[in-house]
Design an enzyme around this catalytic site. Structure first.
Site, PDB file in Angstrom:
ATOM      1  N   ARG A 147       0.981  -1.580   0.324  1.00 45.70           N
ATOM      2  CA  ARG A 147      -0.729  -0.011  -0.165  1.00 45.70           C
ATOM      3  C   ARG A 147       0.653   1.410   0.008  1.00 45.70           C
ATOM      4  O   ARG A 147       2.197   1.463   0.547  1.00 45.70           O
ATOM      5  CB  ARG A 147      -0.640  -0.365   1.215  1.00 45.70           C
ATOM      6  CG  ARG A 147      -1.970  -0.855   1.608  1.00 45.70           C
ATOM      7  CD  ARG A 147      -2.450  -0.713   2.301  1.00 45.70           C
ATOM      8  NE  ARG A 147      -3.604  -2.613   2.759  1.00 45.70           N
ATOM      9  CZ  ARG A 147      -3.780  -3.181   3.208  1.00 45.70           C
ATOM     10  NH1 ARG A 147      -2.573  -3.803   3.946  1.00 45.70           N
ATOM     11  NH2 ARG A 147      -4.375  -3.875   3.447  1.00 45.70           N
ATOM     12  N   LYS A 173      -2.896  -1.890   7.894  1.00 45.63           N
ATOM     13  CA  LYS A 173      -4.043  -1.434   8.151  1.00 45.63           C
ATOM     14  C   LYS A 173      -4.217  -1.879   9.830  1.00 45.63           C
ATOM     15  O   LYS A 173      -3.751  -3.255  10.070  1.00 45.63           O
ATOM     16  CB  LYS A 173      -5.411  -1.766   7.892  1.00 45.63           C
ATOM     17  CG  LYS A 173      -5.034  -1.044   6.683  1.00 45.63           C
ATOM     18  CD  LYS A 173      -6.485  -1.500   5.944  1.00 45.63           C
ATOM     19  CE  LYS A 173      -6.831  -0.422   4.217  1.00 45.63           C
ATOM     20  NZ  LYS A 173      -8.144  -0.986   3.968  1.00 45.63           N
ATOM     21  N   HIS A 242      -1.750   3.000  -6.181  1.00 47.11           N
ATOM     22  CA  HIS A 242      -2.900   1.674  -5.699  1.00 47.11           C
ATOM     23  C   HIS A 242      -2.813   0.434  -6.650  1.00 47.11           C
ATOM     24  O   HIS A 242      -3.857  -0.365  -6.654  1.00 47.11           O
ATOM     25  CB  HIS A 242      -3.671   2.028  -5.295  1.00 47.11           C
ATOM     26  CG  HIS A 242      -4.854   1.015  -4.036  1.00 47.11           C
ATOM     27  ND1 HIS A 242      -4.161   0.343  -2.898  1.00 47.11           N
ATOM     28  CD2 HIS A 242      -6.347  -0.034  -4.441  1.00 47.11           C
ATOM     29  CE1 HIS A 242      -4.463   0.178  -1.943  1.00 47.11           C
ATOM     30  NE2 HIS A 242      -5.512  -0.188  -2.584  1.00 47.11           N
ATOM     31  N   ARG A 245      -0.749  -1.871  -6.838  1.00 52.38           N
ATOM     32  CA  ARG A 245      -0.988  -2.722  -6.316  1.00 52.38           C
ATOM     33  C   ARG A 245      -2.328  -3.966  -6.715  1.00 52.38           C
ATOM     34  O   ARG A 245      -1.852  -5.121  -6.402  1.00 52.38           O
ATOM     35  CB  ARG A 245      -1.046  -2.846  -5.140  1.00 52.38           C
ATOM     36  CG  ARG A 245      -2.297  -3.352  -3.793  1.00 52.38           C
ATOM     37  CD  ARG A 245      -2.375  -2.944  -2.989  1.00 52.38           C
ATOM     38  NE  ARG A 245      -3.012  -3.415  -1.407  1.00 52.38           N
ATOM     39  CZ  ARG A 245      -2.752  -4.206  -0.582  1.00 52.38           C
ATOM     40  NH1 ARG A 245      -1.397  -4.473  -0.485  1.00 52.38           N
ATOM     41  NH2 ARG A 245      -4.265  -4.646   0.205  1.00 52.38           N
ATOM     42  N   HIS A 268      -5.076  -8.800   3.355  1.00 54.37           N
ATOM     43  CA  HIS A 268      -6.406  -8.663   3.906  1.00 54.37           C
ATOM     44  C   HIS A 268      -6.657  -9.527   4.842  1.00 54.37           C
ATOM     45  O   HIS A 268      -6.144 -10.711   5.030  1.00 54.37           O
ATOM     46  CB  HIS A 268      -7.014  -9.284   2.382  1.00 54.37           C
ATOM     47  CG  HIS A 268      -7.114  -8.712   0.955  1.00 54.37           C
ATOM     48  ND1 HIS A 268      -7.250  -8.642  -0.384  1.00 54.37           N
ATOM     49  CD2 HIS A 268      -6.484  -6.748   1.308  1.00 54.37           C
ATOM     50  CE1 HIS A 268      -7.135  -7.872  -1.077  1.00 54.37           C
ATOM     51  NE2 HIS A 268      -6.669  -6.497  -0.534  1.00 54.37           N
ATOM     52  N   TYR A 277     -10.325 -10.223  -7.272  1.00 51.59           N
ATOM     53  CA  TYR A 277      -8.839 -10.228  -8.291  1.00 51.59           C
ATOM     54  C   TYR A 277      -9.356 -11.532  -8.791  1.00 51.59           C
ATOM     55  O   TYR A 277      -8.723 -11.480  -9.971  1.00 51.59           O
ATOM     56  CB  TYR A 277      -7.753 -10.556  -7.886  1.00 51.59           C
ATOM     57  CG  TYR A 277      -7.227  -8.711  -7.125  1.00 51.59           C
ATOM     58  CD1 TYR A 277      -6.680  -7.718  -7.899  1.00 51.59           C
ATOM     59  CD2 TYR A 277      -7.488  -8.676  -5.303  1.00 51.59           C
ATOM     60  CE1 TYR A 277      -6.515  -7.633  -7.138  1.00 51.59           C
ATOM     61  CE2 TYR A 277      -6.842  -7.590  -5.004  1.00 51.59           C
ATOM     62  CZ  TYR A 277      -6.693  -7.332  -6.361  1.00 51.59           C
ATOM     63  OH  TYR A 277      -6.559  -5.575  -4.625  1.00 51.59           O
TER      64      TYR A 277
END
Length: 300
Positions: A147, A173, A242, A245, A268, A277
């Protein structure tokens, strides 16, 4: 209103301190809750009910706010009222059962392998230091699926594991750490940057990537440099960090088919976030099928 504003400030402070949410997320929550206080006006939070919440959401939708933005706003409101409920400040959560309007599901945009190869080609630049830095950043984005915030937060001491172990440790995150591999081309670009970094960085600066003033590079500068590079190389669309990514995830999935591995590398929390994806992969397969199969297209 002052009591409501104080409650909002207390909840956001708790999220920042205990759940360690990022400043960006906290800022989004604050903006969403400001909308709630504005819509409620003089009505105390404890007196709000579901029908009023639905009306507030409907009004924002009519003003042009999309389904995804409204869903995020409603999630912030729901979490805030749940927090108030645990403290006995409201009798019930008025957001329960309220849903945001649906919006079309947009797939993340990814570059093709050829487009990525073009993007990572050397670019004539007046400043060789900036060129070396940019190449290292963009190679690392695509190599490891980082990220923007993760890349900008890297410190110089990350070079040791990148150059010698072929991996990098990042904080994602909610400060969740993960280790992701770094490819050969990215290692080479980072080694070249390491040789000249000190010519640009301030004497006491610990950041791996720095701006022209010698301090940690900002997110905006990274975005601008990548967009400028894409224009210089004639790519037919706006390119942002992004997108690299997304391209990393899509290309690894196309080659390996290992959804769990891609989930781990992207950081994730849920496999559902990674499954998007698989749709990108299907689009790639569908285009190949249309181009190659003799019965894929109707004859005129």
């Amino acid at each position: 209103m002052s009591q409501a504003a104080d409650a909002v400030a207390a909840w956001l402070a708790e999220l920042a301190e205990q759940r360690r949410l990022s400043p960006h997320t906290i800022s989004n929550y604050r903006r969403d809750l400001d909308k709630l206080l504005s819509a409620a006006g003089a009505t105390p939070l404890a007196e709000l009910h579901g029908q009023q919440i639905r009306r507030f959401i409907g009004q924002m939708h009519a003003q042009g706010l999309g389904g995804r933005s409204l869903a995020r706003t409603l999630s912030a409101w729901r979490g805030f009222f749940a927090w108030l409920g645990r403290r006995g400040a409201v009798p019930a959560n008025p957001c329960e059962g309220v849903r945001s309007p649906k919006s079309p599901k947009l797939l993340p945009k990814a570059l093709s392998v050829d487009e990525v190869n073009r993007l990572l080609e050397p670019v004539a630049d007046d400043d060789s230091l900036l060129a070396a830095r940019d190449t290292a950043m963009f190679e690392l984005f695509y190599s490891s699926g980082l990220r923007l915030a993760e890349l900008a937060a890297l410190d110089r001491d990350a070079l040791d594991s990148i150059l010698h172990e072929g991996e990098v440790r990042v904080l994602g995150k909610r400060s969740k750490a993960r280790i992701v591999p770094v490819g050969r081309m990215a290692q080479r670009a980072l080694a070249a940057w390491a040789e000249v970094r000190d010519q640009l960085a301030g004497a006491d600066e610990v950041a791996l990537f720095v701006g022209q003033r010698g301090r940690r590079i900002s997110h905006r500068v990274i975005e601008d440099r990548l967009a400028k590079r894409a224009v210089q190389l004639g790519l037919p669309r706006h390119v942002h960090p992004h997108m690299l990514r997304h391209s990393f995830a899509s290309h690894v999935l196309q080659s390996s088919g290992d959804l769990r591995a891609v989930q781990e590398m992207l950081g994730h929390a849920s496999i559902a976030s990674t499954q998007v994806y698989t749709h990108l992969d299907f689009q790639h397969l569908a285009r190949t099928y249309d181009a190659a199969h003799p019965r894929a297209k109707r004859k005129p």
